[in-house]
Motif scaffolding. Structure first.
Motif, PDB file in Angstrom:
ATOM      1  N   LYS A  48      -8.270   1.128   4.639  1.00 34.10           N
ATOM      2  CA  LYS A  48      -8.376  -0.188   5.342  1.00 34.10           C
ATOM      3  C   LYS A  48      -7.522  -1.302   4.713  1.00 34.10           C
ATOM      4  O   LYS A  48      -7.079  -2.260   5.525  1.00 34.10           O
ATOM      5  CB  LYS A  48      -9.556  -0.503   5.579  1.00 34.10           C
ATOM      6  N   VAL A  49      -7.137  -0.857   3.329  1.00 38.78           N
ATOM      7  CA  VAL A  49      -6.261  -2.011   2.728  1.00 38.78           C
ATOM      8  C   VAL A  49      -4.776  -1.891   3.335  1.00 38.78           C
ATOM      9  O   VAL A  49      -4.323  -0.959   3.501  1.00 38.78           O
ATOM     10  CB  VAL A  49      -6.391  -1.800   1.481  1.00 38.78           C
ATOM     11  N   PRO A  50      -4.334  -3.198   3.657  1.00 42.14           N
ATOM     12  CA  PRO A  50      -2.867  -2.961   3.946  1.00 42.14           C
ATOM     13  C   PRO A  50      -2.053  -2.114   3.137  1.00 42.14           C
ATOM     14  O   PRO A  50      -1.946  -2.558   1.830  1.00 42.14           O
ATOM     15  CB  PRO A  50      -2.158  -4.569   3.970  1.00 42.14           C
ATOM     16  N   PRO A  51      -1.417  -1.156   3.427  1.00 40.80           N
ATOM     17  CA  PRO A  51      -0.787  -0.203   2.572  1.00 40.80           C
ATOM     18  C   PRO A  51       0.413  -0.873   1.867  1.00 40.80           C
ATOM     19  O   PRO A  51       0.443  -0.382   0.636  1.00 40.80           O
ATOM     20  CB  PRO A  51      -0.103   0.987   3.779  1.00 40.80           C
ATOM     21  N   GLN A  52       1.289  -1.659   2.533  1.00 40.35           N
ATOM     22  CA  GLN A  52       2.208  -2.165   1.500  1.00 40.35           C
ATOM     23  C   GLN A  52       1.941  -2.823   0.215  1.00 40.35           C
ATOM     24  O   GLN A  52       2.299  -2.791  -0.777  1.00 40.35           O
ATOM     25  CB  GLN A  52       3.165  -3.077   2.434  1.00 40.35           C
ATOM     26  N   ALA A  53       0.832  -3.843   0.419  1.00 31.61           N
ATOM     27  CA  ALA A  53       0.082  -4.252  -0.376  1.00 31.61           C
ATOM     28  C   ALA A  53      -0.426  -3.451  -1.614  1.00 31.61           C
ATOM     29  O   ALA A  53      -0.353  -3.480  -2.881  1.00 31.61           O
ATOM     30  CB  ALA A  53      -0.655  -5.501  -0.051  1.00 31.61           C
ATOM     31  N   ARG A  54      -1.173  -2.399  -1.100  1.00 34.66           N
ATOM     32  CA  ARG A  54      -1.857  -1.695  -1.997  1.00 34.66           C
ATOM     33  C   ARG A  54      -0.958  -0.876  -2.741  1.00 34.66           C
ATOM     34  O   ARG A  54      -1.066  -0.687  -3.979  1.00 34.66           O
ATOM     35  CB  ARG A  54      -2.811  -0.573  -1.115  1.00 34.66           C
ATOM     36  N   VAL A  55       0.288  -0.244  -1.998  1.00 36.85           N
ATOM     37  CA  VAL A  55       1.159   0.548  -2.878  1.00 36.85           C
ATOM     38  C   VAL A  55       1.842  -0.161  -3.904  1.00 36.85           C
ATOM     39  O   VAL A  55       2.228   0.061  -5.131  1.00 36.85           O
ATOM     40  CB  VAL A  55       2.085   1.349  -1.984  1.00 36.85           C
ATOM     41  N   ALA A  56       2.332  -1.537  -3.535  1.00 40.23           N
ATOM     42  CA  ALA A  56       2.918  -2.405  -4.396  1.00 40.23           C
ATOM     43  C   ALA A  56       2.047  -2.507  -5.664  1.00 40.23           C
ATOM     44  O   ALA A  56       2.604  -2.541  -6.730  1.00 40.23           O
ATOM     45  CB  ALA A  56       3.435  -3.674  -3.801  1.00 40.23           C
ATOM     46  N   SER A  57       0.545  -2.768  -5.623  1.00 42.71           N
ATOM     47  CA  SER A  57      -0.144  -3.115  -6.482  1.00 42.71           C
ATOM     48  C   SER A  57      -0.488  -1.942  -7.252  1.00 42.71           C
ATOM     49  O   SER A  57      -0.499  -1.989  -8.690  1.00 42.71           O
ATOM     50  CB  SER A  57      -1.337  -3.596  -5.957  1.00 42.71           C
ATOM     51  N   LYS A  58      -0.521  -0.865  -6.809  1.00 45.72           N
ATOM     52  CA  LYS A  58      -0.358   0.508  -7.551  1.00 45.72           C
ATOM     53  C   LYS A  58       0.615   0.757  -8.595  1.00 45.72           C
ATOM     54  O   LYS A  58       0.467   1.046  -9.749  1.00 45.72           O
ATOM     55  CB  LYS A  58      -0.732   1.603  -6.543  1.00 45.72           C
ATOM     56  N   MET A  59       1.723   0.440  -8.171  1.00 45.11           N
ATOM     57  CA  MET A  59       3.083   0.682  -8.805  1.00 45.11           C
ATOM     58  C   MET A  59       3.120  -0.376  -9.814  1.00 45.11           C
ATOM     59  O   MET A  59       4.008   0.103 -10.989  1.00 45.11           O
ATOM     60  CB  MET A  59       4.289   0.584  -7.887  1.00 45.11           C
ATOM     61  N   LEU A  60       2.606  -1.430  -9.920  1.00 48.12           N
ATOM     62  CA  LEU A  60       2.683  -2.209 -10.962  1.00 48.12           C
ATOM     63  C   LEU A  60       2.243  -1.823 -12.280  1.00 48.12           C
ATOM     64  O   LEU A  60       2.590  -1.981 -13.448  1.00 48.12           O
ATOM     65  CB  LEU A  60       1.758  -3.730 -10.536  1.00 48.12           C
ATOM     66  N   THR A  61       1.221  -0.959 -11.915  1.00 44.59           N
ATOM     67  CA  THR A  61       0.401  -0.374 -13.352  1.00 44.59           C
ATOM     68  C   THR A  61       1.103   1.169 -13.640  1.00 44.59           C
ATOM     69  O   THR A  61       0.802   1.682 -14.675  1.00 44.59           O
ATOM     70  CB  THR A  61      -0.984  -0.292 -13.134  1.00 44.59           C
ATOM     71  N   ARG A  62       1.662   1.826 -12.523  1.00 50.14           N
ATOM     72  CA  ARG A  62       2.127   3.217 -12.814  1.00 50.14           C
ATOM     73  C   ARG A  62       3.574   3.297 -12.929  1.00 50.14           C
ATOM     74  O   ARG A  62       4.020   4.264 -13.295  1.00 50.14           O
ATOM     75  CB  ARG A  62       1.633   3.829 -11.641  1.00 50.14           C
ATOM     76  N   SER A  63       4.392   2.403 -12.496  1.00 50.37           N
ATOM     77  CA  SER A  63       5.901   2.810 -12.249  1.00 50.37           C
ATOM     78  C   SER A  63       6.423   2.892 -13.837  1.00 50.37           C
ATOM     79  O   SER A  63       7.337   3.974 -13.862  1.00 50.37           O
ATOM     80  CB  SER A  63       6.713   1.718 -11.630  1.00 50.37           C
TER      81      SER A  63
END
Length: 323
Positions: free
Chosen positions: A264-279
């Motif tokens: 239910k979380v807006p995917p663009q925001a969720r993926v961008a946040s995820k990649m802040l820590t993982r990229s």
């Protein structure tokens, strides 16, 4: 910066016309059973390599294939539950048969297939939830840590027998060491000092301790009441897996609830946040992949390490005969 090769795996695709529920299974011996619920944006991948879901090259390749299939062909799906067909074991880790007297031509390919699982699972656009009813030692722990969220059974009974699952990188107990990128993943998950000691001792943590140190995010007791999501979960499970998977109902329910929250979380925001820590860590793996492969192959083929692995297998055989 995130490289274009990594960014391509995190795109948010446009919706396409697909049936509301679609159940799939892998062609390669059904090592992974897949269920997809387009309507709720949730999928499930069930590890299905009896008896212990050990990670052979073929198993690794099938995990990567299954993740990519959902990523590329099911844009409405935003979260995935990673579960096991065996209620007592999530995954026992690397297939020791790949490590003892290994084929020199196959060994590098095997290791690269495990690296690829890390890249595809840890770097997926999909929010991933590990459903841990059973034990997750060594690379089984790695699979769980590579997910976004971990739900673990608090313990009780499985198949009528007392059961308390454990999780951790216990490679030193086998006479080998966790690879640097896997060890660093534990450091990022539970903190430097705890990880340093756990890696040295090969510690396997019981559920309440795993929750306390942050190795899992939630523990579930067997008496947890069924939720209103039971019908949705039943529809999601692959047909061949329904009966045996419902032994894990309480943990599956909580895993589904978290997966639905992620969806239910807006995917663009969720993926961008995820990649802040993982990229950064994904880029590091890609840059050092060949060096890591050479290091592993050189380490695992040392006679002392081979001797340790043979002794470990013999101990397992002896323990099995005593039961």
């Amino acid at each position: 910066m995130i490289s274009p090769s990594i960014l391509s795996r995190f795109r948010i695709g446009s919706s396409v016309a697909i049936r509301h529920h679609r159940r799939l299974s892998s062609a390669a011996g059904e090592l992974i059973q897949t269920g997809i619920d387009e309507g709720n944006g949730v999928a499930i991948l069930v590890l299905n390599r009896p008896p212990a879901n050990s990670l052979s090259m073929e198993m690794n390749e099938e995990i990567s294939r299954s993740i990519k299939n959902i990523d590329e062909n099911h844009p409405k799906v935003q979260s995935v539950i990673l579960a096991s067909s065996n209620a007592a074991i999530f995954s026992a880790g690397l297939d020791v048969a790949e490590l003892i007297a290994p084929d020199p031509g196959r060994l590098p390919q095997f290791w690269k297939s495990l690296q690829q699982v890390y890249i595809d699972l840890y770097g997926s656009r999909l929010a991933t939830v590990a459903c841990l009813t059973g034990h997750a030692p060594a690379a089984g722990c790695f699979l769980a840590m590579a997910c976004d969220y971990r739900v673990m059974y608090a313990g009780g009974t499985v198949n009528g027998r007392k059961h308390e699952p454990k999780i951790g990188l216990n490679e030193t107990q086998l006479g080998i060491a966790a690879p640097p990128w896997m060890g660093q993943l534990l450091v990022r998950t539970i903190g430097f000092r705890r990880a340093e000691l756990a890696l040295a001792m090969g510690t396997l943590f019981p559920p309440h301790t795993a929750l306390e140190i942050g190795l899992v995010d939630e523990i579930v007791h067997s008496d947890t009441e069924e939720s209103s999501n039971d019908d949705a979960l039943q529809a999601l499970l692959p047909d061949k897996m329904k009966d045996q998977m419902m032994q894990q109902n309480a943990v599956l329910q909580q895993s589904y609830i978290q997966a639905a929250r992620f969806a239910k979380v807006p995917p663009q925001a969720r993926v961008a946040s995820k990649m802040l820590t993982r990229s950064e860590h994904l880029e590091d793996m890609i840059a050092k992949r060949e060096h890591d492969t050479d290091h592993f192959c050189g380490f695992i083929t040392q006679e002392e390490v081979q001797c340790n692995l043979r002794e470990y297998v013999q101990k397992l055989k002896t323990k099995s005969k005593q039961k």
